[in-house]
Design an enzyme around this catalytic site. Structure first.
Site, PDB file in Angstrom:
ATOM      1  N   HIS A   1       0.939  -1.179  -0.086  1.00  0.00           N
ATOM      2  CA  HIS A   1       0.131   0.140   0.067  1.00  0.00           C
ATOM      3  C   HIS A   1       0.806   1.060  -0.145  1.00  0.00           C
ATOM      4  O   HIS A   1       2.031   1.243   0.224  1.00  0.00           O
ATOM      5  CB  HIS A   1      -0.740  -0.093   1.253  1.00  0.00           C
ATOM      6  CG  HIS A   1      -2.046  -0.831   1.005  1.00  0.00           C
ATOM      7  ND1 HIS A   1      -2.074  -2.152   1.515  1.00  0.00           N
ATOM      8  CD2 HIS A   1      -3.360  -0.470   0.558  1.00  0.00           C
ATOM      9  CE1 HIS A   1      -3.356  -2.761   1.255  1.00  0.00           C
ATOM     10  NE2 HIS A   1      -4.046  -1.671   0.850  1.00  0.00           N
TER      11      HIS A   1
ATOM     12  N   LYS B   1      -1.115   5.009   4.643  1.00  0.00           N
ATOM     13  CA  LYS B   1      -2.037   4.064   5.263  1.00  0.00           C
ATOM     14  C   LYS B   1      -1.972   4.038   6.621  1.00  0.00           C
ATOM     15  O   LYS B   1      -0.634   3.822   7.187  1.00  0.00           O
ATOM     16  CB  LYS B   1      -2.024   2.824   4.394  1.00  0.00           C
ATOM     17  CG  LYS B   1      -3.067   1.884   5.111  1.00  0.00           C
ATOM     18  CD  LYS B   1      -3.354   0.635   4.061  1.00  0.00           C
ATOM     19  CE  LYS B   1      -4.394  -0.383   4.810  1.00  0.00           C
ATOM     20  NZ  LYS B   1      -5.697   0.203   4.987  1.00  0.00           N
TER      21      LYS B   1
HETATM   22  N1  LIG Z   1     -13.226  -0.805   1.880  1.00  0.00           N
HETATM   23  C1  LIG Z   1     -12.375  -0.221   0.560  1.00  0.00           C
HETATM   24  O1  LIG Z   1     -12.699  -0.458  -0.513  1.00  0.00           O
HETATM   25  C2  LIG Z   1     -11.340   0.752   1.206  1.00  0.00           C
HETATM   26  C3  LIG Z   1     -11.347   1.050   2.335  1.00  0.00           C
HETATM   27  N2  LIG Z   1     -10.236   1.967   2.629  1.00  0.00           N
HETATM   28  C4  LIG Z   1     -10.278   2.293   3.920  1.00  0.00           C
HETATM   29  O2  LIG Z   1     -10.840   3.519   4.106  1.00  0.00           O
HETATM   30  C5  LIG Z   1     -10.605   4.280   5.347  1.00  0.00           C
HETATM   31  C6  LIG Z   1     -10.333   5.783   4.823  1.00  0.00           C
HETATM   32  O3  LIG Z   1      -9.028   5.722   3.841  1.00  0.00           O
HETATM   33  P1  LIG Z   1      -8.539   7.054   3.148  1.00  0.00           P
HETATM   34  O4  LIG Z   1      -9.659   7.788   2.617  1.00  0.00           O
HETATM   35  O5  LIG Z   1      -7.443   6.665   2.517  1.00  0.00           O
HETATM   36  O6  LIG Z   1      -8.196   7.917   4.679  1.00  0.00           O
HETATM   37  P2  LIG Z   1      -7.971   9.449   4.863  1.00  0.00           P
HETATM   38  O7  LIG Z   1      -6.991   9.480   5.958  1.00  0.00           O
HETATM   39  O8  LIG Z   1      -7.555  10.041   3.356  1.00  0.00           O
HETATM   40  O9  LIG Z   1      -9.585   9.935   5.182  1.00  0.00           O
HETATM   41  C7  LIG Z   1     -10.234  10.066   6.281  1.00  0.00           C
HETATM   42  C8  LIG Z   1     -10.923  10.884   6.598  1.00  0.00           C
HETATM   43  O10 LIG Z   1     -11.909  10.671   7.592  1.00  0.00           O
HETATM   44  C9  LIG Z   1     -12.000  12.075   8.398  1.00  0.00           C
HETATM   45  N3  LIG Z   1     -12.331  11.765   9.666  1.00  0.00           N
HETATM   46  C10 LIG Z   1     -11.547  11.183  10.771  1.00  0.00           C
HETATM   47  N4  LIG Z   1     -12.297  10.967  11.790  1.00  0.00           N
HETATM   48  C11 LIG Z   1     -13.630  11.319  11.639  1.00  0.00           C
HETATM   49  C12 LIG Z   1     -15.029  11.329  12.114  1.00  0.00           C
HETATM   50  N5  LIG Z   1     -15.108  10.752  13.429  1.00  0.00           N
HETATM   51  N6  LIG Z   1     -15.916  11.641  11.176  1.00  0.00           N
HETATM   52  C13 LIG Z   1     -15.951  11.962  10.099  1.00  0.00           C
HETATM   53  N7  LIG Z   1     -14.796  11.901   9.430  1.00  0.00           N
HETATM   54  C14 LIG Z   1     -13.626  11.463  10.279  1.00  0.00           C
HETATM   55  C15 LIG Z   1     -10.674  12.479   8.434  1.00  0.00           C
HETATM   56  O11 LIG Z   1     -10.601  14.147   8.645  1.00  0.00           O
HETATM   57  C16 LIG Z   1     -10.390  12.196   6.858  1.00  0.00           C
HETATM   58  O12 LIG Z   1     -10.576  13.350   6.135  1.00  0.00           O
HETATM   59  C17 LIG Z   1      -9.052   3.572   5.842  1.00  0.00           C
HETATM   60  O13 LIG Z   1      -9.622   2.665   6.789  1.00  0.00           O
HETATM   61  C18 LIG Z   1      -8.827   2.655   4.559  1.00  0.00           C
HETATM   62  O14 LIG Z   1      -8.169   1.571   4.971  1.00  0.00           O
HETATM   63  C19 LIG Z   1      -9.656   2.746   1.621  1.00  0.00           C
HETATM   64  C20 LIG Z   1      -9.649   2.374   0.519  1.00  0.00           C
HETATM   65  C21 LIG Z   1     -10.435   1.260  -0.215  1.00  0.00           C
HETATM   66  O1  LIG Z   2      -6.077   2.232   3.159  1.00  0.00           O
HETATM   67  C1  LIG Z   2      -6.204   1.768   1.760  1.00  0.00           C
HETATM   68  O2  LIG Z   2      -5.870   2.529   0.898  1.00  0.00           O
HETATM   69  C2  LIG Z   2      -7.020   0.542   1.678  1.00  0.00           C
HETATM   70  N1  LIG Z   2      -7.707   0.235   2.530  1.00  0.00           N
HETATM   71  C3  LIG Z   2      -8.231  -1.056   2.552  1.00  0.00           C
HETATM   72  C4  LIG Z   2      -7.704  -2.138   3.466  1.00  0.00           C
HETATM   73  O3  LIG Z   2      -7.013  -1.830   4.417  1.00  0.00           O
HETATM   74  O4  LIG Z   2      -7.816  -3.333   2.784  1.00  0.00           O
HETATM   75  C5  LIG Z   2      -8.733  -1.528   1.218  1.00  0.00           C
HETATM   76  C6  LIG Z   2      -7.849  -1.114  -0.058  1.00  0.00           C
HETATM   77  O5  LIG Z   2      -6.695  -1.920   0.516  1.00  0.00           O
HETATM   78  C7  LIG Z   2      -7.075   0.319   0.157  1.00  0.00           C
END
Ligand SMILES: NC(=O)C1=CN([C@@H]2O[C@H](COP(=O)(O)OP(=O)(O)OC[C@H]3O[C@@H](n4cnc5c(N)ncnc54)[C@H](O)[C@@H]3O)[C@@H](O)[C@H]2O)C=CC1
Ligand SMILES: O=C(O)C1=N[C@H](C(=O)O)C[C@H](O)C1
EC number: 1.17.1.8
Length: 251
Positions: free
Chosen positions: A136, A140
């Protein structure tokens, strides 16, 4: 055309939240009615009239958000990682008091990643050895990834069902961490590298052969078809669902 589904996005200023807002805005049957980030009150989703909320926040906030969203009367699509059996169990209990409400917790919305996990679970019973490597971007927060944990859990379940024992490993001396983390008895390794987005390799080995299953998300748009599908479906699927595979007709 029928009324669009109204959607709130939590974590809307983050990488995934911002990409989700764009994807929702481009879909004629979906309407963004609230964009919330860290300092906002979750109760705003109800004021805005949201039917579905999408959570892409941080592992430390997501469970509390989901409970507040259930109380606010909306269906919830969760992409945030960091869930374990305890947190999932508490949501299940809460949903028992809110019949008709749907919550999907999906560690990965990329269709290829969902298929890679399914293929790995199918292959697992036929191989003596298996290890998972996730790669990643270095921004992350959590390691190993939610996807790698879900992959390892699926492999471990398939191995148990097939009566396989532990994966062979003669290591008797090691530098801490050299063999990665163990998830349900499966070794998981996490790489963090500038330039990467989200990638996973499942390595399966037998004497004289190796099968490698690899998935690459080169861009966050790769998650959007899965997110939009989940938003459209979650209202029709009461209770807690873990994994997008249950919303897809995978046979
Ligand atoms: N399920 C999937 O397909 C995917 C999951 N993810 C996951 O999604 C999550 C977010 O990833 P990113 O967008 O890269 O992180 P990021 O750090 O760019 O965004 C997180 C956002 O959440 C906000 N935040 C923090 N606490 C909050 C609260 N209590 N209420 C509302 N907003 C709040 C932050 O200020 C930030 O803007 C991670 O856990 C990541 O692993 C990421 C990519 C794909
Ligand atoms: O943090 C990310 O970027 C991602 N988070 C998810 C994970 O923890 O599996 C999904 C994807 O891998 C991207």
């Amino acid at each position: 055309m029928s009324q669009p589904i109204s959607v709130a996005v939590l974590g809307a200023s983050g990488r995934m939240g911002a990409t989700t807002v764009q994807a929702l805005e481009a879909a004629p049957d979906l309407e963004v009615v609230a964009r919330l980030d860290a300092r906002d009150d979750v109760a705003e989703v109800a004021t805005a009239g949201a039917q579905v909320a999408v959570d892409f926040t941080v592992p430390g906030a997501t469970e509390a958000n989901v409970h507040a969203l259930i109380d606010a009367g909306v269906h919830v699509v969760v992409g945030t990682t960091g869930w374990d059996e305890g947190s999932l169990g508490r949501v299940r209990e809460h949903l028992a008091e809110a019949p008709g409400r749907g919550v999907l917790v999906a560690p990965n919305f990329a269709l290829g990643a969902v298929l890679a996990m399914r293929f790995a679970a199918q292959a697992a019973r036929w191989f003596e050895s298996v290890e998972v490597v996730e790669l990643h971007h270095p921004d992350k927060a959590d390691a190993p990834s939610g996807t790698a944990r879900h992959t390892a859990a699926g492999i471990a379940a398939a191995r148990r069902d097939a009566g396989l024992g532990p994966v062979p490993d003669a290591t008797s001396q090691q530098l801490d961490g050299a063999r990665g983390a163990e998830v349900d008895g499966i070794r998981v390794h996490a790489v963090r590298l500038r330039g990467l987005v989200a990638h996973e390799e499942i390595l399966l080995g037998n004497a004289g052969e190796q099968l490698t299953i690899r998935h690459d998300s080169f861009d966050r748009t790769s998650f959007m078809p899965g997110v939009l599908h989940a938003v459209r479906e979650v209202g029709r699927r009461p209770g807690l669902t873990v994994g997008l595979e249950h919303y897809l007709d995978l046979g």
